[in-house]
Design an enzyme around this catalytic site. Structure first.
Site, short mmCIF file in Angstrom:
data_model
loop_
_atom_site.label_atom_id
_atom_site.label_comp_id
_atom_site.label_asym_id
_atom_site.label_seq_id
_atom_site.Cartn_x
_atom_site.Cartn_y
_atom_site.Cartn_z
N GLU A 212 0.76 -1.24 0.00
CA GLU A 212 0.00 0.00 0.00
C GLU A 212 0.80 1.30 0.00
OE1 GLU A 212 -2.97 -0.16 3.12
OE2 GLU A 212 -4.17 -1.62 2.01
N GLU A 330 -6.43 -7.93 -0.24
CA GLU A 330 -6.99 -7.61 1.07
C GLU A 330 -8.47 -7.30 0.90
OE1 GLU A 330 -5.27 -4.64 3.64
OE2 GLU A 330 -3.25 -5.42 3.41
#
Ligand SMILES: *[C@@H]1O[C@H](CO)[C@@H](O)[C@H](O)[C@H]1NC(C)=O
Ligand SMILES: *[C@@H]1O[C@H](CO)[C@@H](O)[C@H](O)[C@H]1NC(C)=O
Ligand SMILES: *[C@@H]1O[C@H](CO)[C@@H](O)[C@H](O)[C@H]1NC(C)=O
Ligand SMILES: *[C@@H]1O[C@H](CO)[C@@H](O)[C@H](O)[C@H]1NC(C)=O
Ligand SMILES: *[C@@H]1O[C@H](CO)[C@@H](O)[C@H](O)[C@H]1NC(C)=O
Ligand SMILES: *[C@@H]1O[C@H](CO)[C@@H](O)[C@H](O)[C@H]1NC(C)=O
Ligand SMILES: *[C@@H]1O[C@H](CO)[C@@H](O)[C@H](O)[C@H]1NC(C)=O
Ligand SMILES: *[C@@H]1O[C@H](CO)[C@@H](O)[C@H](O)[C@H]1NC(C)=O
Ligand SMILES: *[C@@H]1O[C@H](CO)[C@@H](O)[C@H](O)[C@H]1NC(C)=O
Ligand SMILES: *[C@@H]1O[C@H](CO)[C@@H](O)[C@H](O)[C@H]1NC(C)=O
Length: 462
Positions: A212, A330
């Site tokens: 991320e 995710e």
């Protein structure tokens, strides 16, 4: 007519099956969150226990960096070693296998490989990563090693080790990116070639080079340049062609098509006196793009369940159209951002519309959602519909998915094990109750649906 349609569907399906590369690995994974990289909302007790007598909630360290700084290396080392040895052990990996999952994604921070001069962090987590790889091998699970925290934070989230929301500092000095590249070389050397890698060559399926990176506050060209550099290192160093995973840096679906197909980027460096344009390139092979999807960190938290289900279908459908392999690396069951400290220690929620969010729409009290023991039948049903839709849509439209995460102290929406306990996470995973072939049929009973089918067939044949 109906028969004809069915035949058509059947033929399309057969063609698809034949065209499919059956050897491509389909991810059905779980993340080992809050273990080797701390997250306050996953293990709040650890953070609360760092308070001294007389201190208040304001004195709780907000991330692993400040946790270690507050306790001092020696004490932090003692407590973290205890956490590492207790929060997970081989039994978890047995249970993960039994739950029908086929891989684990294991987050780890850069500080477990090399520190910067003034870092307060504690090292030692790498030994536990190695244990987890052995436990995975023992239980026939694949492993994705995930560099979750980079020097001076690639995203500003507490889960990178250092919280500085909105202002990631990873590109503030070249030394931070350079150190990341260096640490990844260590990772390729240990896990992608040589004795250790050889032993686990059927277990370690890939390396996610950076979790991320917060694209909206970073130079995307510099990030792409980093991806190319570290990808080339991976292929030069490793002698297994494992998957190299790139996170999408919060760019739109499809935005990576061009870069991943061409493997080229131009970056401008300033060497002190002038700007120099450099072209970087790579021949990408077995690169997997990692998309993360949550419905609770934006205005979508205010949506009703019907809209959530539609959002998932749209999202998965758009990934299918991408030109390169991708997973949803995710996702969770969360329909709220109510779990304590989910947004960070000391911050409110979008759900209740409390600071620093707010002044738009409130969904009412979080209290109704935080204690799973008090969930109504309808709440449980909606969670299960939401999960089933994701399992189905990500399963058919992508190379697979990785749920976040296996266990938490009390954040049920994010806790695979707890969701199984409440009969919200399907077991086996394809035990769909409410979503049949991608259609939410929770409004009609099973019996009712069969009647609809029977009657429509009668209508056709009579
Ligand atoms: C099928 O997938 C495997 C593993 O990803 C790959 O090595 C192989 O080249 C693929 N074969 C075809 C025909 O695409
Ligand atoms: C793992 O920890 C759990 C809970 O403490 C315990 O019941 C179990 O026996 C442990 N498993 C192993 C393999 O040590
Ligand atoms: C990176 O630099 C920016 C701009 O100077 C600053 O606002 C930000 O706080 C820095 N981030 C970190 C983590 O040091
Ligand atoms: C990978 O490299 C190691 C050491 O560099 C070597 O011992 C091993 O034989 C190589 N394995 C393969 C499959 O090439
Ligand atoms: C893994 O290593 C073993 C033993 O060296 C070798 O026989 C096997 O082909 C390797 N597998 C892969 C996927 O490289
Ligand atoms: C910057 O690059 C220019 C052109 O390549 C070179 O002449 C100059 O010496 C460089 N400056 C520094 C500080 O390296
Ligand atoms: C280098 O590029 C930056 C950003 O595009 C620009 O602001 C700056 O003036 C340039 N510097 C030189 C010496 O050309
Ligand atoms: C859900 O929200 C959408 C969009 O706001 C709305 O059109 C729809 O009527 C709502 N559905 C239900 C069942 O409330
Ligand atoms: C909402 O706006 C008021 C007035 O501008 C402000 O005092 C309050 O802090 C805001 N609340 C939130 C949750 O942002
Ligand atoms: C084809 O493969 C993809 C991904 O590998 C998978 O999602 C899909 O279900 C497969 N299609 C069929 C018809 O088996």
């Amino acid at each position: 007519m109906l028969l004809y349609l069915r035949l058509l569907v059947l033929t399309t399906w057969v063609v698809q099956v034949l065209a499919n590369n059956s050897t491509a690995f389909q991810y059905k994974g779980i993340s080992i969150g809050g273990w080797l990289v701390l997250e306050p909302y996953i293990t709040p007790t650890l953070f609360k226990d760092s308070l001294n007598p007389g201190e208040s909630e304001d004195d709780i360290p907000v991330d692993e960096y400040h946790y270690c700084k507050k306790l001092g290396k020696e004490e932090a080392e003692r407590r973290l070693n205890q956490h590492w040895s207790e929060f997970y052990n081989e039994t978890d990996f047995q249970l993960i296998k039994q739950a029908g999952l086929n891989m684990v994604r294991i987050p780890i921070g850069y500080w477990s490989f090399e520190m910067m001069d003034k870092d307060p962090y504690v090292s030692g987590a790498q030994d536990y990563l190695d244990k987890a790889i052995e436990w995975s091998k023992q239980n026939d699970l694949k492993v994705l090693i995930d560099l979750h925290g980079a020097p001076n934070t690639q995203n500003g989230f507490d889960n990178s080790g250092l919280r500085n929301i909105g202002y990631p500092g990873w590109q503030n000095k070249t030394e931070y990116v350079d150190l990341t590249v260096k640490i990844l070389k260590q990772i390729y050397n240990k896990y992608g070639t040589g004795e250790f890698a050889e032993k686990y060559n059927d277990t370690i399926i890939g390396i996610e080079v950076l979790n991320e990176p917060y694209g909206p506050a970073l130079s995307m060209n510099k990030l792409k340049s980093f991806y190319i550099d570290t990808y080339n290192d991976a292929r030069n160093i490793q002698n297994f062609t494992n998957s190299i995973m790139f996170h999408d840096a919060f760019q739109g679906i499809g935005d990576w098509d061009d870069f991943l197909s061409r493997g080229k980027v131009q970056v401008v460096f300033n060497n002190g006196t002038r700007n120099i344009t450099v072209t970087k390139s790579a021949k990408f092979n077995n690169v997997v793009l990692d998309h993360h999807h949550y419905e609770v960190f934006a205005d979508s938290v205010h949506s009703n369940i019907t809209t959530h289900l539609q959002n998932i279908k749209d999202y998965a459908g758009s990934i299918k159209k991408e030109k390169n392999g991708a997973i949803v690396g995710e996702w969770s069951a969360a329909l709220t951002d109510c779990a304590m400290w989910l947004n960070g220690i000391g911050l409110g929620t979008r759900f209740e519309d409390t600071a620093p969010y707010g002044n738009k729409t409130s969904n009412g009290q979080c209290a109704k959602w935080t204690d799973a023991k008090k969930w109504s039948k309808q709440q449980k049903k909606d969670y299960r519909r939401f999960i089933e839709m994701q399992l189905y849509e990500y399963g058919i439209n992508t190379q697979g998915w990785i749920f976040w995460c296996w266990k938490t102290e009390s954040a049920t929406e994010w806790d695979f094990q707890a969701l199984v306990k409440y009969d919200i996470m399907p077991q086996p995973l394809d035990n769909y109750k409410y979503v049949k072939n991608g259609v939410d049929v929770s409004g009609s009973t099973k019996f009712g649906l069969n009647w609809v089918l029977l009657i429509s067939m009668l209508v056709v044949f009579l």
